[in-house]
Design an enzyme around this catalytic site. Structure first.
Site, short mmCIF file in Angstrom:
data_model
loop_
_atom_site.label_atom_id
_atom_site.label_comp_id
_atom_site.label_asym_id
_atom_site.label_seq_id
_atom_site.Cartn_x
_atom_site.Cartn_y
_atom_site.Cartn_z
CB THR A 26 -0.96 0.10 1.38
OG1 THR A 26 0.05 -0.24 2.36
CG2 THR A 26 -1.88 -0.76 1.09
N GLY A 27 2.23 1.19 0.11
CA GLY A 27 3.01 2.14 0.16
C GLY A 27 3.29 2.90 -1.28
CG LEU A 28 4.30 7.07 -1.98
CD1 LEU A 28 4.98 8.14 -2.10
CD2 LEU A 28 2.90 7.20 -2.67
CB VAL A 29 8.09 1.54 -3.32
CG1 VAL A 29 8.71 0.57 -4.16
CG2 VAL A 29 8.95 2.57 -3.25
CB SER A 43 7.15 10.42 -4.30
OG SER A 43 8.01 10.63 -5.27
N GLY A 44 10.12 10.86 -2.60
CA GLY A 44 11.31 9.67 -2.03
C GLY A 44 10.98 9.47 -0.52
CB CYS A 91 15.30 6.40 -5.08
SG CYS A 91 15.35 7.36 -3.59
CG HIS A 137 15.32 11.52 -6.70
ND1 HIS A 137 13.97 11.97 -6.40
CD2 HIS A 137 15.65 10.59 -5.73
CE1 HIS A 137 13.65 11.59 -4.95
NE2 HIS A 137 14.50 10.37 -4.66
N1 LIG Z 1 9.91 6.14 -2.18
C1 LIG Z 1 10.93 5.94 -2.89
O1 LIG Z 1 11.06 6.82 -4.03
C2 LIG Z 1 11.82 4.87 -2.57
C3 LIG Z 1 12.76 4.50 -3.49
C4 LIG Z 1 13.65 3.37 -3.12
C5 LIG Z 1 13.41 2.57 -2.08
N2 LIG Z 1 12.42 2.88 -1.06
C6 LIG Z 1 12.64 2.10 0.15
O2 LIG Z 1 11.12 1.50 -0.08
C7 LIG Z 1 10.45 1.29 1.08
C8 LIG Z 1 9.19 1.85 1.14
O3 LIG Z 1 9.19 2.98 0.63
P1 LIG Z 1 7.71 3.81 0.30
O4 LIG Z 1 7.88 5.00 -0.31
O5 LIG Z 1 6.87 3.12 -0.39
O6 LIG Z 1 7.03 4.03 1.81
P2 LIG Z 1 5.60 4.51 2.34
O7 LIG Z 1 4.90 4.99 1.06
O8 LIG Z 1 5.57 5.02 3.49
O9 LIG Z 1 4.98 3.00 2.65
C9 LIG Z 1 5.12 2.30 3.63
C10 LIG Z 1 4.60 0.82 3.56
O10 LIG Z 1 4.97 0.11 4.53
C11 LIG Z 1 3.98 -0.64 5.05
N3 LIG Z 1 4.24 -0.80 6.60
C12 LIG Z 1 4.51 0.08 7.65
N4 LIG Z 1 4.96 -0.59 8.88
C13 LIG Z 1 4.72 -1.67 8.53
C14 LIG Z 1 5.27 -2.98 9.45
N5 LIG Z 1 5.48 -2.67 10.85
N6 LIG Z 1 5.29 -4.04 8.70
C15 LIG Z 1 4.75 -4.20 7.52
N7 LIG Z 1 4.44 -3.31 6.69
C16 LIG Z 1 4.35 -2.03 7.23
C17 LIG Z 1 2.85 0.35 5.10
O11 LIG Z 1 1.59 -0.60 5.00
P3 LIG Z 1 0.14 0.10 5.49
O12 LIG Z 1 -0.17 1.20 4.53
O13 LIG Z 1 -0.87 -1.22 5.54
O14 LIG Z 1 0.21 0.67 7.12
C18 LIG Z 1 2.92 0.83 3.78
O15 LIG Z 1 2.66 -0.14 2.73
C19 LIG Z 1 11.49 1.98 2.16
O16 LIG Z 1 12.62 1.17 2.65
C20 LIG Z 1 12.00 3.11 1.28
O17 LIG Z 1 13.29 3.27 1.76
C21 LIG Z 1 11.85 4.10 -1.50
#
Ligand SMILES: NC(=O)c1ccc[n+]([C@@H]2O[C@H](COP(=O)([O-])OP(=O)(O)OC[C@H]3O[C@@H](n4cnc5c(N)ncnc54)[C@H](OP(=O)(O)O)[C@@H]3O)[C@@H](O)[C@H]2O)c1
Length: 357
Positions: free
Chosen positions: A17-20, A183-184, A153, A246
């Site tokens: 459900t997160g952005l990635v 969004s990062g 990223c 970025h």
């Molecule tokens: N955003 C980017 O551009 C990017 C790029 C490269 C890598 N990343 C990495 O990818 C990961 C996710 O990033 P994101 O941007 O998608 O974050 P995000 O939008 O904040 O999403 C967080 C996600 O993690 C889930 N979550 C939170 N706590 C949890 C737990 N205790 N157990 C299991 N799931 C849990 C949430 O689920 P619910 O919604 O159900 O609570 C949600 O699906 C991070 O490690 C980040 O460093 C991000």
């Protein structure tokens, strides 16, 4: 297990459900090799995926929207062939090795295991040979599954551009200054009152990742580890009020002469194994060079290329302060080339090499 001819591998998307996570599910709609069979989360557990992600407007298949979000644990992952893991760092740290020990094939966007000695850190166009480390990983750790990581990223787009530069001009030093989209930081990310009308010259732990990860990615594979590439990277990072993409401003010092026209041709001509294999998520041109004035720009260029968001767009290639230095600007989509897209491409490469399923 004998798989029926033509059937797709079953994948799970953790933190879907997160952005990635949402990028994964969107990009995997109608994928020729993979089918999303499970989605997991935390606060959204029990909801239909389509409802849990209603706040964003990424296109997704009806099958995925109808899935129920499950808790993030081995019990939710019955019979899946591949697990994509964009988990929060603190969750990924203990959980990913636990899942691999239980036999799952994990490809992760999270940071805790990226620099582990026997974990390949993949940018498929740059270091497909690093997958050789998996033999060693399996033997030494006695894991039933496998763990592969994809980079930060900002480092992902940077590595794509540094590879052809290093191969042709031998890099000595790279200074990079970044302008990174909100969004990062995930959803909801940086509070609006902190970032609107503002620039924040800090992203936690980002400079360390940008300074080390590309050196592993461009490194030489040895028997039990990667020997990092021997040049230096200095990074200065900034969070700005763009949504996706970025922008990175580079100053490079090289062993060979930096001639902008030649560099432009070298970058535009770069191709990797994913292009040779015609993998579904491989952009025809990993690097798109633009000569347009004032480009690349996030708003105009982040979805450029044959697979939207997978090409790194480079512009403003020009000389530096002497004949062996140069400057350029690159743009890379952070949740596609910097996360889900690059990871799906890694999985496609592994699938073709017979490493999955
Ligand atoms: N955003 C980017 O551009 C990017 C790029 C490269 C890598 N990343 C990495 O990818 C990961 C996710 O990033 P994101 O941007 O998608 O974050 P995000 O939008 O904040 O999403 C967080 C996600 O993690 C889930 N979550 C939170 N706590 C949890 C737990 N205790 N157990 C299991 N799931 C849990 C949430 O689920 P619910 O919604 O159900 O609570 C949600 O699906 C991070 O490690 C980040 O460093 C991000």
């Amino acid at each position: 297990m004998v798989r029926p001819t033509g059937s797709k591998l079953k994948v799970a998307v953790l933190a879907a459900t997160g952005l990635v996570g949402q990028r994964y599910v969107s990009m995997l709609s109608n994928h020729p090799f993979f089918r999303v069979a499970e989605v997991t989360g935390q606060s959204s557990v029990g909801k239909k995926y389509g409802l849990a992600t209603a706040g964003t407007n990424l296109p997704m298949g009806q099958d995925a929207k109808s899935l129920t979000v499950k808790p993030t644990s081995a019990y939710s992952l019955d019979n899946v062939d591949v697990v994509f893991s964009p988990l929060p760092t603190e969750v990924a740290m203990p959980l990913e090795p636990e899942l691999v020990r239980a036999g799952f094939n994990i490809i992760t966007d999270a940071s805790p295991h990226r620099m582990d000695r026997d974990v390949p850190l993949m940018v498929p166009e740059v270091n497909p040979g690093h997958l050789e480390l998996l033999d060693r990983q399996r033997k030494v750790r006695e894991w039933n599954g496998l763990l592969v990581a994809t980079p930060n990223c900002t480092a992902a787009g940077l590595a794509v551009v540094l590879k052809p530069l290093h191969d042709s001009l031998r890099l000595k030093r790279v200074i990079v200054s970044t302008l990174q989209a909100v969004s990062g930081a995930g959803y909801p990310g940086v509070p609006s009152l902190d970032i609107l009308d503002n620039v924040i010259p800090y992203v936690k732990d980002e400079e360390e990742k940008v300074e080390t990860e590309p050196l592993k990615i461009l490194g030489e594979v040895g028997v039990d580890r990667i020997f990092p590439a021997k040049f230096e990277i200095g990074a200065m990072v900034h969070r700005v009020a763009t949504t996706d993409g970025h922008l990175e401003s580079l100053y490079v010092e090289t062993e060979e002469r930096f001639e902008p026209e030649r560099v432009s041709k070298i970058l535009a001509g770069f191709r990797g194994e994913p292009q040779k294999l015609k993998l579904p998520t491989a952009p025809a041109e990993p690097i798109l060079v633009t000569n347009l004035e004032g480009r690349p720009q996030p708003k105009l260029d982040r979805y450029a290329g044959s697979v939207p968001g997978m090409s790194v767009v480079v512009g403003r290639i020009r000389k530096g302060l002497d004949s062996k230095s140069g400057r350029l600007t690159l743009l890379s989509h952070n949740t596609i080339r910097g996360a889900a897209g690059s990871t799906i491409l890694t999985a496609e490469l592994m699938y073709r090499k017979g490493l999955l399923g």
